[in-house]
Design a protein around this motif. Sequence first.
Motif, short mmCIF file in Angstrom:
data_model
loop_
_atom_site.label_atom_id
_atom_site.label_comp_id
_atom_site.label_asym_id
_atom_site.label_seq_id
_atom_site.Cartn_x
_atom_site.Cartn_y
_atom_site.Cartn_z
N LEU A 136 62.78 105.10 49.63
CA LEU A 136 62.78 104.49 50.94
C LEU A 136 63.37 105.43 52.00
O LEU A 136 63.40 105.10 53.17
CB LEU A 136 63.56 103.16 50.92
N GLN A 137 63.85 106.60 51.57
CA GLN A 137 64.31 107.60 52.50
C GLN A 137 63.16 108.56 52.80
O GLN A 137 62.10 108.48 52.20
CB GLN A 137 65.52 108.36 51.91
N VAL A 138 63.38 109.48 53.71
CA VAL A 138 62.30 110.40 54.06
C VAL A 138 62.01 111.35 52.90
O VAL A 138 62.91 111.79 52.20
CB VAL A 138 62.65 111.19 55.33
N SER A 193 51.88 100.85 48.80
CA SER A 193 52.99 101.07 49.72
C SER A 193 52.46 101.70 51.00
O SER A 193 51.50 102.47 50.98
CB SER A 193 54.04 101.99 49.10
N TYR A 194 53.09 101.37 52.11
CA TYR A 194 52.70 101.91 53.41
C TYR A 194 53.80 102.84 53.92
O TYR A 194 54.99 102.65 53.61
CB TYR A 194 52.45 100.77 54.41
N LEU A 222 57.63 101.97 54.27
CA LEU A 222 57.98 100.69 54.87
C LEU A 222 58.50 99.77 53.78
O LEU A 222 58.05 99.82 52.63
CB LEU A 222 56.76 100.07 55.56
N GLU A 223 59.43 98.91 54.11
CA GLU A 223 60.09 98.09 53.11
C GLU A 223 59.18 96.99 52.56
O GLU A 223 58.29 96.49 53.24
CB GLU A 223 61.35 97.46 53.71
#
Length: 245
Positions: A136-138, A193-194, A222-223
């Motif tokens: 979820l991080q870059v 996932s987006y 995105l979460e």
Amino acid sequence: MPKIKNLSNACKVSFSPNGPISEEALERIRALLDGIRPLDVGLDNEAQIARSWNSSSHQPNARRGRNGANQFAPPIKYLHIHECKSFSMGIFCMPPCSVIPLHNHPGMTVLSKLLYGKVHAESYDWIDIADPVDQLQVRPAKLVRDCEMSAPETTILYPNRGGNIHTFRAITPCALFDILSPPYSAEEGRHCSYFRKSLVKEPPVDLPSEIDSSEVVWLEELEDHQPPEGFVVTRGLYKGPVIRR
């Protein structure tokens, strides 16, 4: 036998729940998909409209949401053809200026055939780095494709190469025929996932020396596997030959 049924029968013996059984089998499917035309899947009228479409007389009136998706534009239609544990087949019919946002196909091989129209395609693959980061991080990704596609054109992306993370923007009315092997499955951990491009330009990560930094983007997921605001896909009616299980 209708071409779409011949394609489906070939998929049944060429794909398994783990994906293509061989590269040769995958190429056979690609060759068959190359031969599919709008008439074979009940989209001949839509293709004729697309061929006569003139951008100067059809001005887009949609506005952008926070994540780049069009709002208040005609929705994208998905025509479901077939799905089993080994593969799925379906068609995305996209109005002009509509966008399928940046998304992935985890653990999947995907064949995409542009049946009619023109799209702008942008795709990326993850860059392997020494110190893995939270998803979820870059994360760094390398540009694979950034160009216009015109029908008829078929592409293949693989689980770890070929542009597994990609986005499409319709330039004219267009239709994308997708074959996914294996298909999306939340139970098997294959979520869609987006992603969005991060504003962070240079996170503290060492990139492989052979990577050209000008081709690197930083993406963040995105979460909760949620698509960007304004992305709408509705179920359309598939009018081609029926595929039996």
